[in-house]
Structures are given as structure tokens and as C-alpha cells.
Write a protein that holds these residues in place. Structure first.
Motif, mmCIF file in Angstrom:
data_model
loop_
_atom_site.group_PDB
_atom_site.id
_atom_site.type_symbol
_atom_site.label_atom_id
_atom_site.label_comp_id
_atom_site.label_asym_id
_atom_site.label_seq_id
_atom_site.Cartn_x
_atom_site.Cartn_y
_atom_site.Cartn_z
ATOM 1 N N PRO A 107 0.808 -1.228 0.000
ATOM 2 C CA PRO A 107 0.000 0.000 0.000
ATOM 3 C C PRO A 107 0.840 1.277 0.000
ATOM 4 N N GLN A 382 -7.845 0.877 3.511
ATOM 5 C CA GLN A 382 -7.971 2.318 3.720
ATOM 6 C C GLN A 382 -9.241 2.614 4.511
ATOM 7 N N ARG A 445 -4.444 -2.333 6.820
ATOM 8 C CA ARG A 445 -3.666 -1.742 5.734
ATOM 9 C C ARG A 445 -2.344 -2.487 5.618
ATOM 10 N N GLY A 449 -4.422 -6.933 2.872
ATOM 11 C CA GLY A 449 -5.428 -6.298 3.723
ATOM 12 C C GLY A 449 -6.842 -6.727 3.433
#
Length: 844
Positions: A107, A382, A445, A449
Motif C-alpha cells: 500500500p 484504507q 492496511r 489487507g
């Protein structure tokens, strides 16, 4: 199939080498075709696993584009392997390419860096064939596809400039050979197209499943089987952008490809669904050009996380299922209801063509595919809260859950000290603001995830009235672990948890003065049984007691030091070293002493598991694998059709998996007599519904839906409304609370931390038992029952409440123990495993 002519026999390695030399690659020639190596055109015969492997090795030897890579072995010893197909330059630079590809999974990788990688890196496409062994055309297509790529055939010309292609040509070798060997043994000189012919009637258990009769296509999220574990261990090396699982369905159908049907897990990023449509359009163009029938957007959904399309999609790949008409009934040729004849050649060619179209689509959109993959990974987790998993009095539960997550590639951290946090408790777990040292955190995250969130969250929203599979699976409930959601960055002093070491624990047992105590529960069952099987002695403390300042619950195991030769070494070898706690005295500080008459010696029972026609193969396989591989409990597998003629006095316990009434037909009197003489019948799910009749235990039937009551109006409802009414009466895998009788031996070690009278069930059918005076209820659904997770109608909730989930009944000197569901369902629902072990080992 017809007997193989001399040209159809598998060729020896020397001939393969000669063919490769005679047809060198590229400027020097063309790599050998499947026919040159195997001796017959693909689609003319079924290619056994050895032939698939031989051609794959020959292709790799002949072509600089193909790399043969073993990655594991099946339970029957067959090698699992992948073919890595790429341009010579990309093969040479593969470590650097995969390292750059791995950056896209994180990420924190910036959009700018992702664009750089997408512009220069090839995408990774992974094709899996034959996860169901009797869906046999796909492995034939795999060989065609590998050959097409190795010789740069017109249909895939240039795709290797943009792609690394991974082909797993036979992901279930044991099942494939079971099917192919059977078919070869029954087919005549020419295939018979009549669906009633023997060659279209595969006997129990069929070739669909692996050696242990597990459905590998439902094992991706649970990784219980050696094949799945080995495959997942390679997944994080490839991190593919596309995964296609090639299947077959009923022979009267046509061909299915994506987009998927509803319901679809809402967690997927938009690009997963958009690319599913894009690949479908590419496939449609290829099929339209041939005039072949196909469909999309129906039947095959993207909800249950354990499939070869949904699980890869949760890791960021565009995961898709392609389904060709055929299946185990199709043989080499079969007449469809339309009057057309469907051949193996047709089936394999359709898979070959969809594979080619998928490669072309992926290659054409390579840069966008990589960019979208990276964007999807940047948004993983997120805005999602993290997960906190709390160790209780039995820390082995949370440790087992964490090991499960690590095998899935999910990052887990452990707190080195206690901390406070504002956290939301899962339904049915107590609220708390303080968390102890040893609490585990799973960040939402992280590269995996979406997979972590889907497996751990209390519920995945089902935006439809129907699902192809179970509607709930939340792992904290499956393991009985208290779970919480908390804001990102909670606590401090987090240490990453390494991947688990597989196999029996070798922690050395500490010296014991008077003996050792072992807490009851899921972790103790296998080690205790292995200890008993090795000649050790153990007893069960049937009441809560205190020794050495520690409270030990009912069901605790006591292993005496006296009269246990070489006991310390046996404890270690059985895997009890880390569980056995030395005790200095047999006198309890509270409760009962270790010499009490309420401390009962355990004896290893003589067990048989019933299989054969009428028994659900996957249920039988679950019991087989669990007893043999996890518990180490010796047992005999016996055929249901032979029960009336067997010497049942050889057994103390008979286990009946999920089964239809025909499984016990003709054996009812023999079973009743055996039980009354002292035998114990343990039956689960639909097998328990059958056994309930033997024991005269009443069951509750699904009632008429409230919406359908009121005279003839229910018969006048339209087809769609009737389908909705039928669906409302099903229980498609729903998590429900259970109440236990903590004093009953079958419930020892099954309760939650601090709540020995509570646990959770994954209820997957309509069965529940009626409480009665002559029936002991071990576990039941409470009054005012509410669901934890999953789909269930209000009518079914009312029907289930105060219904018994596990019952025991005496019959003469013996007993029956019945489970409303299979407690070993796919071996991922661990919370109720202790009840099953107790039913076999302790009895009522």
C-alpha cells in the motif's frame, strides 16, 4: 477408452530427447507438439498425470521459453509443478521482475513508482487447471496452451513480450489419476455416447477430490490440504495480476466465463470487476468467431472467499472461473439433450481458446492491468480499523488462528506489553478497554489487507438472496477467540509474528514430580491421542479443581509419572511438551484429588469410519484427514454396504459422516444390536438425521414460510417468488451461538474463555433435534436466538431456538451421539472440534 496403439504409448525420455533435438526451438526449429511426445492427438484420449508431467518436462527441455518448477508433492507422492513461460530475456531477469512486481502489492508504494513499474515490467498471468480431478478437459487444454506459447503460435503471438505466464497444468494429480484410471478400466473399444452407459457413471467417491477427498476449490482460504499449502507458498513469489481457474460443469450446459454473478463481496476494488467484464468481452469475441455457445454473469458468484476466483481477487489479482460443459459424466464423448455430441476434443479446444483470448486481452492492456493492480493495493485497508485478537485461559486457540492467518500470507504482530485502546467488541464478546501483553494485532492496511478483512470481520455483507456457498465464515468465531476492532496504530511495542513451523511440536516436556496436567481443548486432542497410542496412560479430571495455585477446568487431562515408562520422552514425541504442566502433588487445593473416583482413566477406542455409496465423500474425507493427520487416531474405513456382514464387535466407536438414508439401509438391525451391546455411534449432519431414526430421537423439520401461509395463494406465486421462499428456508452456513452443558464430558474444553457454557456453530442445514426426557442435550441453540453472521430467515431462527445441536442417548449398554452439523466442516470451523474428539474418546 480404446486400448492404446503402439503410437499412443507414453514415450521414454530418450525418445523425448531425440524429438527435442529433431525439432529445436526458434531459429533452429519448433518445440515438440503434445502428439509427438504422447503419441496421440490431444483430445483423442485422456492424458494421465504422468503424461502431463512428461510432456511438460519435454517442452521445458526443448524450449528456452519454458521453465519446469516443482513446488510440492501430493499425499500419493505425485509431484506438483508449474511451468513458467516467458521470453528468454524475462526468464533471465525474473528475480528483478518479480521484485518490482512485489512492490506493487504494498500500500505504501507511490503512484509514481507504480507507473514506472507498470511501464517497464511484464504482468503475471497464472492459469490453474484440473483442481477437480474429473473435470478432465482442462489439463489437456493446459498442454495445448503451453505448446502454443512455446512455439509463439499465431493465436498468442507476441504476448510473451508483455506477460510472464504461470501454468499449473494439473493442480489435483491424485484426483485426476483416480478418474482417468477408472475411465480407462470401463470404456469399450470406442466411447459410448449414451449417458446411461457405465463410462458416464463414476462410482463413489469419484475423481473430483484429492486423496483425502477434500474439494481443493473450497480450500484456498483454509489451506488444510498439502496441495493448497504448497501452492500458496509460491503465490507470494508470483503476485499475479490475473488468475484463471479452468473447470467443467454439467455436460448439458455450454461455457461460462466472467463477469461473475451476484452476490459479489463488496470489498473488491472496482478494477477487479471492470477487468472481469473486459476479459469476458475478449472471450466472447473469440467464441463468436467460432459460433460457440457461452454465457456470463450467471450462477457463479464471487462471494465465498475460498474459491480459485474469489481468493486470488482478495489478493489483488483478477480472479476468474471458466466453466466448460463436461464434468466426470462426459467421458470421451457424450450425447447432450440437444442431440449434439460433446467430445473431449471439443471441451479442451474451448478451454484452449478462452485461455488464448485471456492472454491476448492481458497482453494488450498490460500497463493498465499493472497500474490498476497497484491502485487496488494502495487502497487496501484504507479507512478500516485494525483487528485485535486476545489470548484467553487457553492461548492455543488464538495461536492456532494466528498460524492460520500467517499461512494465508497475512501479517500479524504481537504486543510485548499491555495497553489501552478504544475498541469495538465483536457481537457476543465482552467490551474491554485494556488489552494484555500477548494480544495480537492484524493491520487492515497491508499487502493482504482485503483478504485479512474478509476472513476476520464479523460479517461480509451479502447483497443478494442467494449464494453459491456458505454465507458466513468469520475466523474469530471459528476458533472461539475474542476479537475487537480498533483504530489504526493502536498500542506500541509490536513484534512481527513469523510464519508457523509445520508438524508436531518438539518442545521438551518439563520433569514432573507426581505427574502432569494438560488443559482440555482443541490443541490437546491430537497430542493426548498420540500419547495414548504410544502406550501412555492418561485420565480425565471430571470436575474443576485447583493445583499449584492454578484453576484447572473439568476435562483436564492427568498424566501420572508413576507406571508411565519413559513418560517424559513420550510426552515430547506426542507434542505434549509445551502443553503438559508438572504437578507436585495429587492433593487438590480445591475440587477433587487426582486419586478420586471422579478421575476416569481414558482408553484409546477401536474406531471405524463409514464410507461408500450414500456417504458424502467430502465429509468422509474430513473425518479421515482429521483422525489420521491431526489426531493420529488409528481407525478402519468400512463400507456402508457391508455393515450388516461385518464383525462390529471389533469396534468401540462407529463414525457416520454426512450421509443419505441408503447408507444404512439393510444394516439397521445390526447397528442397533451392536449399540445395545456397548457400541457408540457418532453421526453428523444428514448422517445424524438418518441415525436419529435408529435411536428414536425426534428432529424438527423446516416449517412452511409465514409468507406462504394462507391457502392457495402460496401456489399462485410466480416462479421467482417461489424461489425466494425456498431460499428463505435454507440455512446456507450461518454463525449462531450455542449453549453448552459444561458438566457433560462431551463439552469439556469446548467453551469460550471464562464462559464454559458458550461457543459458536456454523449451521449449514435444516436439522435440529427435539429436546426430550430420555435424551441428554450437550449443546443447544438458546431461547430468543439471534444470528451472529450470515443469512437465515426469521422463521428458521424461531424453529431453531431451544433446539438441540448435539445430543446423546443411551441404548442398552451403548449410546448414540448426534451432531446437527458436521463439526469438521472443511476443517476450518475449529470451535466445535473438542466436542467431536470427546464424543469419540470419552463418550457420554
Amino acid at each position: 477408452m480404446p486400448r492404446l496403439s503402439s503410437r499412443a504409448r507414453l514415450l521414454p525420455a530418450a525418445v523425448v530427447a531425440a524429438l527435442a533435438a529433431a525439432h529445436p526451438l526458434g531459429a533452429q526449429g519448433t518445440p515438440p507438439s503434445p502428439e509427438q511426445v504422447l503419441g496421440y492427438p490431444l483430445g483423442e484420449h485422456f492424458t494421465p498425470y504422468a503424461g502431463v508431467q512428461r510432456y511438460s518436462q519435454a517442452l521445458a527441455e526443448a524450449s528456452p521459453l519454458v521453465d519446469y518448477r516443482p513446488y510440492g508433492r501430493t499425499p500419493e507422492g505425485r509431484e506438483l509443478f508449474q511451468l513458467v513461460i516467458a521470453s528468454p530475456r524475462n526468464l533471465q531477469n525474473l528475480p528483478a521482475i518479480l521484485a518490482a512486481n512485489a512492490e506493487l502489492t504494498r500500500p505504501e508504494t507511490s503512484a509514481e513508482r507504480a507507473r514506472q513499474v507498470a511501464a517497464s515490467n511484464p504482468a503475471v498471468v497464472y492459469f490453474s487447471y484440473g483442481v477437480h480431478g474429473n473435470e478432465s478437459s482442462s489439463s489437456e487444454a493446459a498442454l495445448w496452451t503451453a505448446w502454443d506459447l512455446a512455439r509463439d503460435a499465431a493465436e498468442v503471438r507476441g504476448v510473451l513480450d508483455s506477460l510472464i505466464v504461470i501454468i499449473d497444468p494439473v493442480t489435483n494429480p491424485d484426483g485426476r489419476d483416480r478418474y482417468v484410471n477408472w475411465f480407462q478400466s470401463v470404456v469399450g473399444a470406442a466411447p459410448n455416447v449414451n449417458p446411461q452407459a457405465r463410462e458416464h457413471r463414476e462410482p463413489w467417491p469419484g475423481g473430483r477430490f484429492n486423496h483425502y477427498l477434500f474439494d481443493l476449490n473450497r480450500d484456498w482460504s483454509w489451506a488444510t490440504q498439502p496441495e493448497t499449502k504448497a501452492r500458496l507458498a509460491t503465490w507470494w513469489q508470483w503476485n499475479p495480476q490475473v488468475h484463471v481457474d479452468f473447470h467443467e460443469m454439467f455436460y448439458n450446459s455450454s461455457y461460462f466465463f466472467f463477469p461473475a454473478a451476484a452476490p459479489i463481496n463488496p470489498i473488491y476494488p472496482e478494477h477487479i470487476l471492470a477487468w472481469g467484464r473486459r476479459f469476458g468481452q475478449g472471450n466472447a469475441r473469440a467464441f463468436d468467431a467460432q459460433g460457440w455457445a457461452y454465457y456470463s454473469g450467471e450462477a457463479f458468484d464471487l462471494f465465498y472467499p475460498g474459491y480459485g476466483d474469489s481468493w486470488p481477487s482478495l489478493t489483488g489479482a483478477v480472479g476468474m472461473t471458466y466453466e466448460q460443459a463436461g464434468h466426470g459424466a462426459a467421458g470421451l464423448a457424450i450425447q447432450q439433450e440437444s442431440g449434439d455430441t460433446l467430445t473431449l476434443h471439443d471441451r479442451a479446444m474451448h478451454h484452449r481458446t478462452s485461455g488464448q483470448a485471456t492472454l491476448r486481452t492481458a497482453a494488450f492492456g498490460k500497463t493498465a492491468l499493472l497500474t490498476d493492480f497497484a491502485q487496488g493495493q494502495r487502497s487496501a485497508g484504507q479507512g478500516e480499523a485494525d483487528f485485535l485478537l486476545v489470548p484467553g485461559d487457553d492461548p492455543t486457540r488464538v495461536e492456532a488462528l494466528v498460524a492460520h492467518l500467517r499461512r494465508q500470507g497475512i501479517e500479524v504482530e504481537r504486543a510485548s506489553s499491555g495497553f489501552g485502546a478504544r475498541a469495538t467488541a465483536y457481537p457476543s464478546f465482552p467490551s474491554r478497554g485494556q488489552f494484555p501483553a500477548g494480544t495480537y494485532r492484524v493491520r487492515a492496511r497491508q499487502p493482504r489487507g482485503r483478504l485479512a478483512v474478509t476472513l476476520l470481520q464479523p460479517e461480509t455483507e451479502l447483497k443478494a438472496e442467494y449464494s453459491y456457498d456458505v454465507s458466513a465464515w468469520s475466523l474469530p468465531y471459528a476458533y472461539g477467540v475474542a476479537a475487537y476492532r480498533a483504530g489504526a496504530g493502536t498500542g506500541s511495542g509490536w513484534t512481527p509474528v513469523p510464519a508457523p513451523a509445520e508438524g508436531v511440536s518438539t518442545v521438551r516436556a518439563q520433569p514432573g514430580g507426581y505427574g502432569w496436567l494438560v488443559a482440555p481443548g482443541g490443541a490437546a486432542g491430537g497430542p493426548v491421542i498420540r500419547f495414548l497410542a504410544a502406550g501412555g496412560r492418561a485420565s480425565v479430571v471430571t470436575r474443576e479443581s485447583t493445583f499449584g495455585g492454578r484453576r484447572w477446568p473439568a476435562g483436564t487431562w492427568f498424566i501420572p509419572a508413576r507406571a508411565n515408562d519413559t513418560v517424559q520422552a513420550r510426552l515430547t514425541q506426542a507434542g505434549l511438551g509445551g502443553l503438559a504442566v508438572p504437578v507436585a502433588s495429587g492433593m487438590a487445593e480445591s475440587g477433587i484429588d487426582l486419586g478420586s473416583e471422579n478421575v476416569a482413566r481414558a482408553k484409546l477406542p477401536r474406531v471405524a469410519v463409514i464410507g461408500g455409496e450414500g456417504v458424502a465423500a467430502t465429509s468422509f474425507g474430513g473425518h479421515w484427514f482429521y483422525l489420521e493427520q491431526e489426531l493420529g487416531l488409528p481407525f478402519d474405513a468400512v463400507q456402508a454396504q457391508e455393515l450388516s456382514s461385518l464383525d462390529l464387535s471389533s469396534y468401540d466407536v462407529l463414525v457416520l459422516p454426512e450421509a443419505s438414508p441408503r447408507a444404512l439401509r439393510g444394516a439397521e438391525d445390526a447397528l442397533k444390536a451392536w449399540i445395545r451391546r456397548g457400541g457408540r455411534l457418532v453421526a453428523v449432519g444428514e448422517g445424524a438425521a438418518v441415525a436419529a431414526g435408529l435411536a428414536e430421537i425426534k428432529t424438527r423439520e423446516a416449517g412452511t414460510p409465514d409468507s406462504a401461509r394462507g391457502g392457495p395463494s402460496r401456489y399462485l406465486a410466480g416462479r421467482e417468488e417461489r424461489q425466494r421462499q425456498e431460499w428463505r428456508q435454507e440455512v446456507p452456513g450461518t454463525i449462531l451461538p450455542l449453549r453448552l452443558d459444561p458438566a457433560h464430558p462431551l463439552a469439556f474444553g469446548a467453551g469460550l474463555d471464562g464462559r464454559p457454557d458458550e461457543t459458536f456453530a456454523l449451521h449449514t442445514g435444516s436439522l435440529v433435534f427435539e429436546p426430550a426426557e430420555d435424551v441428554e442435550t450437550v449443546a443447544y441453540f438458546p431461547e430468543r436466538l439471534t444470528r451472529i453472521s450470515g443469512v437465515i430467515s426469521p422463521e428458521n431462527l424461531r424453529r431453531l431456538q431451544q433446539g438441540s445441536w448435539v445430543v446423546s442417548k443411551r441404548m442398552g449398554n451403548g449410546s448414540v451421539v448426534l451432531f446437527a452439523d458436521d463439526p469438521l466442516f472443511r476443517l476450518f470451523w475449529r470451535a466445535t472440534n473438542p466436542i467431536y474428539v470427546n464424543a469419540i474418546l470419552l463418550g457420554p
